[in-house]
Motif scaffolding. Structure first.
Motif, PDB file in Angstrom:
ATOM      1  N   VAL B  68       0.848  -1.194   0.000  1.00  0.00           N
ATOM      2  CA  VAL B  68       0.000   0.000   0.000  1.00  0.00           C
ATOM      3  C   VAL B  68       0.886   1.248   0.000  1.00  0.00           C
ATOM      4  CG1 VAL B  68      -1.658   1.326   1.376  1.00  0.00           C
ATOM      5  CG2 VAL B  68      -1.962  -1.138   1.082  1.00  0.00           C
ATOM      6  N   ALA B  69       1.894   1.240   0.862  1.00  0.00           N
ATOM      7  CA  ALA B  69       2.855   2.350   0.892  1.00  0.00           C
ATOM      8  C   ALA B  69       4.218   1.761   1.202  1.00  0.00           C
ATOM      9  CB  ALA B  69       2.464   3.375   1.939  1.00  0.00           C
ATOM     10  N   ALA B  71       8.186   2.946   1.507  1.00  0.00           N
ATOM     11  CA  ALA B  71       9.143   4.059   1.540  1.00  0.00           C
ATOM     12  C   ALA B  71      10.537   3.473   1.673  1.00  0.00           C
ATOM     13  CB  ALA B  71       8.842   4.980   2.719  1.00  0.00           C
ATOM     14  N   THR B 128     -11.153  10.165  -8.150  1.00  0.00           N
ATOM     15  CA  THR B 128      -9.900  10.695  -8.681  1.00  0.00           C
ATOM     16  C   THR B 128     -10.160  11.879  -9.609  1.00  0.00           C
ATOM     17  OG1 THR B 128      -8.942   8.491  -8.547  1.00  0.00           O
ATOM     18  CG2 THR B 128      -7.820  10.062 -10.000  1.00  0.00           C
ATOM     19  N   ALA B 130      -7.281  13.561 -10.856  1.00  0.00           N
ATOM     20  CA  ALA B 130      -6.137  13.530 -11.771  1.00  0.00           C
ATOM     21  C   ALA B 130      -6.610  12.969 -13.107  1.00  0.00           C
ATOM     22  CB  ALA B 130      -5.022  12.656 -11.204  1.00  0.00           C
ATOM     23  N   THR B 225       9.213   6.795  -2.365  1.00  0.00           N
ATOM     24  CA  THR B 225       7.995   6.320  -1.704  1.00  0.00           C
ATOM     25  C   THR B 225       6.944   6.019  -2.766  1.00  0.00           C
ATOM     26  OG1 THR B 225       8.436   7.639   0.280  1.00  0.00           O
ATOM     27  CG2 THR B 225       6.183   6.853  -0.030  1.00  0.00           C
ATOM     28  N   HIS B 227       2.958   4.663  -3.397  1.00  0.00           N
ATOM     29  CA  HIS B 227       1.626   4.268  -2.922  1.00  0.00           C
ATOM     30  C   HIS B 227       0.984   3.402  -3.993  1.00  0.00           C
ATOM     31  CE1 HIS B 227       1.251   8.497  -0.809  1.00  0.00           C
ATOM     32  NE2 HIS B 227       2.234   7.782  -0.305  1.00  0.00           N
ATOM     33  N   ARG B 229      -2.549   1.973  -5.071  1.00  0.00           N
ATOM     34  CA  ARG B 229      -3.896   2.353  -4.678  1.00  0.00           C
ATOM     35  C   ARG B 229      -4.976   1.374  -5.146  1.00  0.00           C
ATOM     36  NH1 ARG B 229      -4.353   7.641  -3.375  1.00  0.00           N
ATOM     37  NH2 ARG B 229      -6.423   6.948  -2.782  1.00  0.00           N
ATOM     38  N   ASP B 254       8.137  12.576  -9.770  1.00  0.00           N
ATOM     39  CA  ASP B 254       6.831  11.976  -9.488  1.00  0.00           C
ATOM     40  C   ASP B 254       6.478  11.024 -10.615  1.00  0.00           C
ATOM     41  OD1 ASP B 254       6.707  13.566  -7.285  1.00  0.00           O
ATOM     42  OD2 ASP B 254       4.976  14.739  -7.921  1.00  0.00           O
ATOM     43  N   ARG B 263      -7.647   3.657 -14.359  1.00  0.00           N
ATOM     44  CA  ARG B 263      -7.549   3.911 -12.912  1.00  0.00           C
ATOM     45  C   ARG B 263      -6.118   4.322 -12.559  1.00  0.00           C
ATOM     46  NH1 ARG B 263     -10.199   1.285  -8.057  1.00  0.00           N
ATOM     47  NH2 ARG B 263      -9.331   2.587  -6.404  1.00  0.00           N
ATOM     48  N   LEU B 264      -5.987   5.323 -11.721  1.00  0.00           N
ATOM     49  CA  LEU B 264      -4.672   5.728 -11.213  1.00  0.00           C
ATOM     50  C   LEU B 264      -4.286   4.735 -10.115  1.00  0.00           C
ATOM     51  CD1 LEU B 264      -2.248   7.580 -10.962  1.00  0.00           C
ATOM     52  CD2 LEU B 264      -3.672   9.222  -9.723  1.00  0.00           C
ATOM     53  N   GLN B 267       1.074   5.877  -7.326  1.00  0.00           N
ATOM     54  CA  GLN B 267       1.754   7.176  -7.381  1.00  0.00           C
ATOM     55  C   GLN B 267       3.059   7.017  -6.613  1.00  0.00           C
ATOM     56  OE1 GLN B 267      -1.982   9.000  -5.704  1.00  0.00           O
ATOM     57  NE2 GLN B 267      -1.217  10.794  -6.781  1.00  0.00           N
ATOM     58  N   SER B 268       4.141   7.504  -7.196  1.00  0.00           N
ATOM     59  CA  SER B 268       5.406   7.459  -6.463  1.00  0.00           C
ATOM     60  C   SER B 268       6.089   8.809  -6.548  1.00  0.00           C
ATOM     61  CB  SER B 268       6.321   6.367  -7.014  1.00  0.00           C
ATOM     62  OG  SER B 268       6.864   6.755  -8.259  1.00  0.00           O
ATOM     63  N   ARG B 269       6.921   9.072  -5.574  1.00  0.00           N
ATOM     64  CA  ARG B 269       7.778  10.258  -5.617  1.00  0.00           C
ATOM     65  C   ARG B 269       9.154   9.843  -5.114  1.00  0.00           C
ATOM     66  NH1 ARG B 269       5.779  15.673  -2.951  1.00  0.00           N
ATOM     67  NH2 ARG B 269       4.741  15.854  -4.982  1.00  0.00           N
ATOM     68  N   GLN B 270      10.171  10.269  -5.845  1.00  0.00           N
ATOM     69  CA  GLN B 270      11.514  10.032  -5.344  1.00  0.00           C
ATOM     70  C   GLN B 270      12.281  11.330  -5.255  1.00  0.00           C
ATOM     71  OE1 GLN B 270      14.725   8.326  -8.140  1.00  0.00           O
ATOM     72  NE2 GLN B 270      12.876   7.340  -8.914  1.00  0.00           N
TER      73      GLN B 270
END
Lengths: 276, 276
Positions: B68-69, B71, B128, B130, B225, B227, B229, B254, B263-264, B267-270
């Motif tokens: 789910v998440a 990191a 959503t 986005a 990190t 996510h 979804r 991102d 469907r989204l 989502q990740s961000r580094q």
């Protein structure tokens, strides 16, 4: 003549930690106290808790004084009272990574991985394409501390800082949320300039962005990652908080923090539960 | 008549882990092998490593099969050869959190906090806002596996999957990066449908977004990190990768992952270092 040292600001007093003996050399332990003044709806604010973890990490690796990336998983609610933070250095370098855990009554509340460095040593290059929020001046925004007394009783947190939300960000307070999923406003502490550690607080200081979607109520954080990108200039910070993926009972919440010099000094993203 | 079980897909073969005896009941240990086929520029791809950590977490808490998440902090480069993953359950619940570390030669390479659950149990609600990338069909996009042989020799990773970048996302390959900080394209594995674990790979499969800013070269991940979804529908995934804050030698990246049903799903961000 002696220069008098000014008394520490409220945040720094409340983040104070006492080192304890660790179980071994690799692990450091600190005891602290979570003041009820930082609570909202009975739980302690997640940004304050993140700042306390950051404070313990800074004490563990003082030659790397600034948070660069802090990833925290919230595994239980924290409440007013004693807390213990343990830290363990995973790797030392220009970027030093520390595993940290905040516990109460022997049970973990937050577990985190923090990478610290010296932000003053970064290059001056700024190629940011993100655009700073254009906000009405603070005096034309709405003080969160002017909320109704009933609200303030459950959210003493609001009286710890100065937050001014833009008029379009407070429609929810009068039953007219914008429905956009966007909150913007100003933020500062009354007795202290921003620094990298304070940004860990600021990234989780706003109301949940779901308020702007007409879903009031507590939105428990599952995971929160904050990047601190520069030492903030003194003065007001601008916060912009948004979501674009409310689905399956969860939502992501992005927060940007801009300083008075127009620099994007921090970015955070959390995964949280949609209020019931 | 017996139904033949199809042979496992390449990714699943390469992620295979062998349980080892742990030092105590609280810690589980797994041995694996990092195949050179997943390397790029001599190091193993960060998305593959994240999927291996996810695989060990899934084996540790099989009743919570989906990330789910997650990191992850990348504290050192991983190379072809043996690796060990250790896992420790921090808290069990509907959301279960596990601390995990991937090491080589006894030194940590990645330390991670992973929250797993059962995504099939989430509500059906999708709010959503986005917007999914609108891409030319895969056959009108550019296969990364058609890169020049010199490039492919240093990036065998590219031959592990099918990636088709939109024409505007590959200007850098002919010396004409768009300068926008945006890469978009299609992604799938040749022998396997997407699932939540595979999304951990997909979120770090594209070239660094800094390519599109005219800065080719390796962009080492500091922290990532992700996510997840929703369980992705079968078929092509669409990836959109962007940056808006290149400053001080670092940038945020991102990544959005959209499934074939629109469907989204992740989502990740580094936080990564700008290539020199």
């Amino acid at each position: 003549m002696q220069t008098e040292t000014p008394p520490p600001a409220e945040l720094d007093r409340d983040l104070a930690l006492t080192p304890l003996d660790g179980p071994d050399e690799a692990v450091r332990r600190f005891s602290g106290h979570l003041p009820g003044g930082w609570s909202v709806g009975g739980g302690i604010n997640g940004g304050f808790l993140l700042a306390m973890i950051g404070s313990a990490v800074r004490d563990t690796v003082p030659d790397r004084p600034h948070p660069v990336a802090v990833a925290a998983t919230y595994v239980g609610a924290s409440t007013e009272g004693p807390a213990e933070v343990t830290t363990r250095v995973v790797r030392r370098g220009t970027l030093t990574t520390v595993a940290a855990e905040l516990a109460q009554d022997g049970a973990p509340r937050i577990t985190a991985l923090a990478t610290f460095s010296d932000l003053a040593g970064l290059t001056d290059e700024v190629g940011t394409t993100a655009v700073a929020p254009v906000l009405p001046p603070p005096e034309e925004c709405v003080r969160t501390s002017d909320a109704p007394p009933d609200f303030l009783r459950t959210a003493p947190l609001v009286e710890r800082f100065e937050m001014r939300l833009t008029p379009r960000s407070v429609g929810w307070a009068v039953g007219q949320p914008s429905g956009t999923g966007l909150l913007e406003g100003w933020f500062r502490l009354p007795d202290r300039e921003p620094d990298p550690l304070m940004l860990l607080l600021a990234c989780d200081a706003m109301p949940p962005v779901t308020f702007d979607l007409g879903r009031p109520g507590w939105a428990p954080t599952v995971q929160l990652t904050t990047h601190v990108r520069a030492v903030p200039a003194p003065g007001w910070l601008r916060l912009r908080q948004s979501t674009s993926n409310v689905a399956g009972g969860f939502f992501e919440e992005d927060c940007e923090i801009w300083d008075s010099a127009g620099r994007l000094v921090a970015q955070s993203r959390q995964l949280a539960r949609v209020p019931r």
